[in-house]
Scaffold this active site. Sequence first.
Site, PDB file in Angstrom:
ATOM      1  N   TYR A 171       0.773  -0.980   0.090  1.00  0.00           N
ATOM      2  CA  TYR A 171       0.286  -0.207  -0.159  1.00  0.00           C
ATOM      3  C   TYR A 171       0.572   1.648  -0.176  1.00  0.00           C
ATOM      4  O   TYR A 171       0.298   2.609  -0.867  1.00  0.00           O
ATOM      5  CB  TYR A 171      -0.864   0.038   1.311  1.00  0.00           C
ATOM      6  N   LYS A 175       0.945   4.278  -3.111  1.00  0.00           N
ATOM      7  CA  LYS A 175       0.787   5.275  -3.148  1.00  0.00           C
ATOM      8  C   LYS A 175       1.439   6.443  -2.754  1.00  0.00           C
ATOM      9  O   LYS A 175       1.891   7.964  -3.020  1.00  0.00           O
ATOM     10  CB  LYS A 175       0.107   5.642  -1.517  1.00  0.00           C
TER      11      LYS A 175
END
Length: 303
Positions: A171, A175
Amino acid sequence: MPGICAGRVAAVTGAGRGLGRAHALALVAEGARVVVNDLGASAVGAGASPGPAHQVVDEIRALGGQAVPHTGDITTTDGAASLLATALDAYGRLDTLVNNAGFLRDRMLVNLDEDDWDAVIGVHLKGHFLPLRHAAAHWRAEAKAGRTPNARVINTSSGAGLLGSVGQGNYAAAKAGILGLTLVAAAELARYGVQVNAIAPAARTRMTEQTFAETMAAPTDGAFDAMAPANVSPLVVWLSSAASDGVTGRVFEAEAGRITVMQGWRPGPTADKGGRWTPAEAGEAARRLLTKAEPPLPVYGAR
């Protein structure tokens, strides 16, 4: 409806729940017509259902707003292309793209398998790139035809992408990649009348409510709900509107009642020998420079 987005058409990905739903409702409240995208997958990306997108569309229409559903998979070329086509078929234009869709598969790095990596990188990073690529191609064609748009893209990063987050290597990498994509897109698309910015929101959503159940619980005494997704949406609406003219290539943190402009990587202390270092010299120079540098902020979850 009157408002700063009156006459504009926005597409919001992952708008069936959480932040995306809040953004869609806030955009409509300011006069936008909205394409509500949501695949209807679970919190870990499993399955699909048209329910969430249609429910938000029904909610918007009950409030007197205009919206259409899109339940395609924006991590595929066909799904991303059909998102643009839905906006053009329904409203004849697209002015704003809000990339928001995502899910989590958290693991410590030694337990993170390839499928979990690919799935999270796919929905967040590829799921930003493909809708952006199709929208950008449309806006470029409009500009070349003499109809330069006043277009906006709002990408969704995270504190994990800015600082890292223990147990979220996939993640955080996705991001962080979104931030790089935002900066490149802002530079490349400015000539076509497109502004591209990113937000790093903190709010209570399906992705956070289990991890932060206690600190993110909604108050029951009528006090300000600091973790409500709707707190982030006013900034998204403003960035989506013509009122944000001249703002591009920026990253904003948004949480509760706080908005922060993030500064990003900047050169710090530097040493230049004017020639090649030996390994020992390079190490000594690095040590000296580190004593002059600001210490990094801690990674989320680090002890």
